[in-house]
Each structure stands twice: as structure tokens, then as C-alpha cells.
Design a protein around this motif. Structure first.
Motif, PDB file in Angstrom:
ATOM      1  N   GLY A  55     -11.385 -10.271   0.260  1.00 14.40           N
ATOM      2  CA  GLY A  55     -11.484  -9.405  -0.905  1.00 14.40           C
ATOM      3  C   GLY A  55     -12.192  -8.118  -0.519  1.00 14.40           C
ATOM      4  N   MET A  56     -11.474  -7.014  -0.471  1.00 14.89           N
ATOM      5  CA  MET A  56     -12.104  -5.737  -0.131  1.00 14.89           C
ATOM      6  C   MET A  56     -11.307  -4.608  -0.776  1.00 14.89           C
ATOM      7  N   VAL A  57     -12.030  -3.572  -1.187  1.00 13.02           N
ATOM      8  CA  VAL A  57     -11.403  -2.428  -1.851  1.00 13.02           C
ATOM      9  C   VAL A  57     -11.462  -1.224  -0.917  1.00 13.02           C
ATOM     10  N   VAL A  58     -10.333  -0.532  -0.788  1.00 13.00           N
ATOM     11  CA  VAL A  58     -10.237   0.573   0.150  1.00 13.00           C
ATOM     12  C   VAL A  58      -9.567   1.762  -0.552  1.00 13.00           C
ATOM     13  N   ARG A  59      -9.989   2.954  -0.188  1.00 14.43           N
ATOM     14  CA  ARG A  59      -9.375   4.154  -0.757  1.00 14.43           C
ATOM     15  C   ARG A  59      -7.956   4.308  -0.206  1.00 14.43           C
ATOM     16  N   LYS A  60      -7.048   4.645  -1.084  1.00 15.09           N
ATOM     17  CA  LYS A  60      -5.656   4.870  -0.674  1.00 15.09           C
ATOM     18  C   LYS A  60      -5.576   5.990   0.357  1.00 15.09           C
ATOM     19  N   GLU A  61      -6.344   7.057   0.187  1.00 14.51           N
ATOM     20  CA  GLU A  61      -6.312   8.174   1.140  1.00 14.51           C
ATOM     21  C   GLU A  61      -6.797   7.745   2.521  1.00 14.51           C
ATOM     22  N   VAL A  62      -7.723   6.789   2.546  1.00 15.66           N
ATOM     23  CA  VAL A  62      -8.226   6.283   3.826  1.00 15.66           C
ATOM     24  C   VAL A  62      -7.146   5.444   4.512  1.00 15.66           C
ATOM     25  N   MET A  63      -6.502   4.560   3.752  1.00 15.42           N
ATOM     26  CA  MET A  63      -5.424   3.749   4.329  1.00 15.42           C
ATOM     27  C   MET A  63      -4.301   4.633   4.858  1.00 15.42           C
ATOM     28  N   ASP A  64      -3.948   5.643   4.081  1.00 11.28           N
ATOM     29  CA  ASP A  64      -2.898   6.556   4.538  1.00 11.28           C
ATOM     30  C   ASP A  64      -3.327   7.310   5.796  1.00 11.28           C
TER      31      ASP A  64
ATOM     32  N   ALA B 194       0.833  -1.209   0.000  1.00  3.53           N
ATOM     33  CA  ALA B 194       0.000   0.000   0.000  1.00  3.53           C
ATOM     34  C   ALA B 194       0.865   1.257   0.000  1.00  3.53           C
ATOM     35  N   GLU B 195       1.970   1.219   0.717  1.00  2.00           N
ATOM     36  CA  GLU B 195       2.870   2.375   0.769  1.00  2.00           C
ATOM     37  C   GLU B 195       3.487   2.680  -0.597  1.00  2.00           C
ATOM     38  N   GLN B 196       3.659   1.647  -1.423  1.00  2.00           N
ATOM     39  CA  GLN B 196       4.281   1.838  -2.737  1.00  2.00           C
ATOM     40  C   GLN B 196       3.278   2.230  -3.816  1.00  2.00           C
ATOM     41  N   SER B 197       2.004   1.970  -3.573  1.00  2.00           N
ATOM     42  CA  SER B 197       0.987   2.219  -4.592  1.00  2.00           C
ATOM     43  C   SER B 197       0.702   3.710  -4.751  1.00  2.00           C
ATOM     44  N   LYS B 198       0.451   4.107  -5.992  1.00  2.00           N
ATOM     45  CA  LYS B 198       0.059   5.483  -6.305  1.00  2.00           C
ATOM     46  C   LYS B 198      -1.399   5.563  -6.766  1.00  2.00           C
ATOM     47  N   SER B 199      -2.139   4.449  -6.695  1.00  4.24           N
ATOM     48  CA  SER B 199      -3.513   4.400  -7.197  1.00  4.24           C
ATOM     49  C   SER B 199      -4.495   5.004  -6.203  1.00  4.24           C
ATOM     50  N   ASP B 200      -5.670   5.354  -6.700  1.00  6.07           N
ATOM     51  CA  ASP B 200      -6.728   5.892  -5.839  1.00  6.07           C
ATOM     52  C   ASP B 200      -7.320   4.816  -4.938  1.00  6.07           C
ATOM     53  N   LEU B 201      -7.414   3.583  -5.492  1.00  2.00           N
ATOM     54  CA  LEU B 201      -8.030   2.471  -4.781  1.00  2.00           C
ATOM     55  C   LEU B 201      -7.050   1.312  -4.653  1.00  2.00           C
ATOM     56  N   LEU B 202      -7.189   0.560  -3.564  1.00  2.00           N
ATOM     57  CA  LEU B 202      -6.401  -0.648  -3.335  1.00  2.00           C
ATOM     58  C   LEU B 202      -7.361  -1.817  -3.171  1.00  2.00           C
ATOM     59  N   PHE B 203      -7.205  -2.823  -3.992  1.00  2.00           N
ATOM     60  CA  PHE B 203      -8.014  -4.035  -3.886  1.00  2.00           C
ATOM     61  C   PHE B 203      -7.177  -5.086  -3.180  1.00  2.00           C
ATOM     62  N   LEU B 204      -7.554  -5.415  -1.945  1.00  2.70           N
ATOM     63  CA  LEU B 204      -6.831  -6.382  -1.121  1.00  2.70           C
ATOM     64  C   LEU B 204      -7.457  -7.756  -1.359  1.00  2.70           C
ATOM     65  N   LEU B 205      -6.675  -8.662  -1.913  1.00  4.07           N
ATOM     66  CA  LEU B 205      -7.221  -9.913  -2.438  1.00  4.07           C
ATOM     67  C   LEU B 205      -6.416 -11.113  -1.942  1.00  4.07           C
ATOM     68  N   ASN B 206      -7.115 -12.151  -1.493  1.00  2.00           N
ATOM     69  CA  ASN B 206      -6.460 -13.392  -1.111  1.00  2.00           C
ATOM     70  C   ASN B 206      -6.036 -14.179  -2.346  1.00  2.00           C
TER      71      ASN B 206
END
Length: 291
Positions: free
Chosen positions: A159-168, A78-90
Motif C-alpha cells: 500500500g503506497m501512494v505516489v504522484r502521477k507526475e513522479v511515476m510518469d 497508471a498510464e490510463q489514470s488522469k489523477s494527481d495521485l495513484l494509490f497502489l494497493l494489494n
């Protein structure tokens, strides 16, 4: 049509080289929907790393030399991603058609949602229960979380999608949760930060449940889950509420232990009852410790 938010996919892998190809192939089939795919390998002892390097060079591989846990591994990518959304997937999952575009459209439209769960089906096509409206000890804790945004408490972390700004904003997963409990904790912290938890029924994956720890003793898995729940209680609940829940759960476990010890059973039932008996003894010991 307005531009949809960009998306990166994060897969945490541990000894699932036999499952990764089906997962990654389904991801690659929706190549037009994502910017990057990260696989974080937690020191697998199978050929996972070699497989990714040889067959999936487009994947951003993070090769850990120790098992750092699920939350920590997700945070690394997540720290390396520049995307708006992160899809966390098993890795024990397969994306169904239009899964990624459905979640991008939903998160674009539902601006109050910080994290969205998705629909999961088993290999035989049956639906998983992926949404929870209460936290552990819900009878006692309803008032504690009643003022939080939205009606969904948490969603299954496979499987869940989260906003990068929220994770940060919340500093990602709490890395004190090694495995289990981190999805509940993440969702609660997101709600406490003012965001709702959503659900995206049009985004569908097949989930081969339980494959991530298929080679681990079931009692050990059960104990890990119970310890994670107690850890969650101790972090988020006032001590008097923890004690009430611990007392109620330990009494319930003691009653089940008594009943199972007295029940006549066939040979097959004896084996099943013995497993349940061990589980209730684990639960009794853990909940008794917080009374």
C-alpha cells in the motif's frame, strides 16, 4: 480550504477472488475520496474477473490474458489514470476509515514527498514493519545513497501512494522485476529523481500478509525474493560492492548451514530446521554467484 489532489486506486489481482470483495467494499465506502478504481487482473483462473464485472461495475477492469507481473500491471493502469495521485494497493487489504483523505491531505502538504507509505496492521491488530531506512547490504551501501533526499529508503509495496507526475517522470515500475523487489527499486529511483519517500501514519490499512502467493511453495517464494534482491544489487550497486555483499552473505549462509546440520533437534524442530537449511542453501548459491 484548498482543493486536495485527486486520487485513483490501482489494485493488481491474481487469483484472490475470495479477498477482493472485502478490499473493494472498503474502497467503495470511501467513494468521495477517489476518481477511479482500476483492477488489473493478471490472468486469474478463479472467478475474479466475473466477480468484478457482476458486483463492481464501477471498477475499471484491465483483463490481461497472461500474468504480466506486478510492476507491468501497475504501469498499465497508471498510464490510463488522469489523477494527481495513484494509490497502489494489494487485494489482500482492507482500508480503515479516513485512510484516503489522510493520504490526500499528507501529499498536499508534503510537496517534497514523491511517494508515501502507509501504516499497516495485521488481522489481529498488530503493526507491520513497513518502513526501511537502509537498502540491501546497508553496511556496505550507506555511502552510496547518503546524499539522496529524505531518511526513508523504501516502504512496503502492499500500500503506497505516489504522484502521477513522479511515476510518469521515471517511466513507472521497472518491468524487469516480475514480483518482489519492484517496491525497493521504485523508491530508490524516485529518490534519485530528487523526491523524498514519506510515511503517513494516519492512513491505515489491514494487511493479510502473504495472501498473494499463499498457494505457492514457501521455498519458491523465498527463492523469488532472494533473486529479486540480487537483481536489485546488480542494477544499482558497483560491481566491487556487489562482490563484497555477496561474499559476506554467502559466508554467513555457509555458517548457518553448518550450524543447522550439526544441531540436535526434536522432530518438530527438525522440520523447521530443514526448511531453514533449504533457505540458506538457496541464499548461499545465489550470493556465491556474485562473488
Amino acid at each position: 480550504m484548498p482543493e486536495l489532489p485527486s486520487l485513483s486506486i490501482i489494485i493488481v489481482n491474481y487469483n484472490t477472488a475470495d479477498l477482493l470483495p472485502a478490499c473493494l467494499d472498503s474502497v467503495m465506502a470511501q467513494r468521495d475520496q477517489w476518481q477511479k478504481v482500476f483492477v488489473v487482473d493478471n490472468n486469474s483462473t478463479d472467478n475474479s474477473v466475473a466477480l468484478i464485472k457482476q458486483s463492481y461495475p464501477q471498477v475499471e477492469l484491465i483483463d490481461n490474458h497472461e500474468n504480466v507481473g506486478f510492476g507491468t500491471a501497475n504501469n498499465q493502469a497508471a498510464e490510463q489514470s488522469k489523477s494527481d495521485l495513484l494509490f497502489l494497493l494489494n487485494p489482500d487489504t482492507i482500508l480503515q476509515p479516513r485512510c484516503l483523505v489522510a493520504m490526500r491531505e499528507y501529499m498536499h502538504q508534503q510537496t517534497q514527498v514523491g511517494l508515501g507509505g502507509i501504516r499497516m496492521i495485521t488481522g489481529s491488530g498488530h503493526d507491520h514493519d513497513t518502513i526501511e531506512y537502509d537498502y540491501p547490504g546497508g553496511h556496505y551501501s550507506k555511502g552510496l545513497f547518503a546524499a539522496l533526499p529524505g531518511s526513508i529508503a523504501w516502504v512496503l509495496g502492499a500500500g503506497m501512494v505516489v504522484r502521477k507526475e513522479v511515476m510518469d517522470g521515471i517511466c513507472g515500475f521497472d518491468e524487469q522485476f516480475f514480483l518482489y523487489g519492484e517496491d525497493i527499486d521504485l523508491c530508490l529511483r524516485i529518490r534519485k529523481a530528487g523526491w523524498a519517500i514519506g510515511f503517513i501514519p494516519e492512513a491505515v490499512i489491514t494487511h493479510l500478509e502473504g495472501q498473494s502467493e499463499r498457494n505457492v511453495d514457501p521455498l519458491s517464494v523465498f527463492e523469488k525474493k532472494m533473486k529479486a534482491e540480487v537483481q536489485f544489487l546488480s542494477k544499482h550497486y558497483p560491481i566491487n560492492m556487489q562482490r563484497k555483499i555477496g561474499r559476506a552473505r554467502s559466508i554467513q549462509a555457509a555458517w548457518r548451514i553448518f550450524c543447522l546440520s550439526c544441531l540436535p533437534a526434536s522432530r518438530h524442530q527438525k522440520q523447521r530446521n530443514q526448511m531453514k537449511l533449504y533457505q540458506y542453501k538457496i541464499a548461499f548459491s545465489l550470493y556465491r554467484s556474485i562473488t
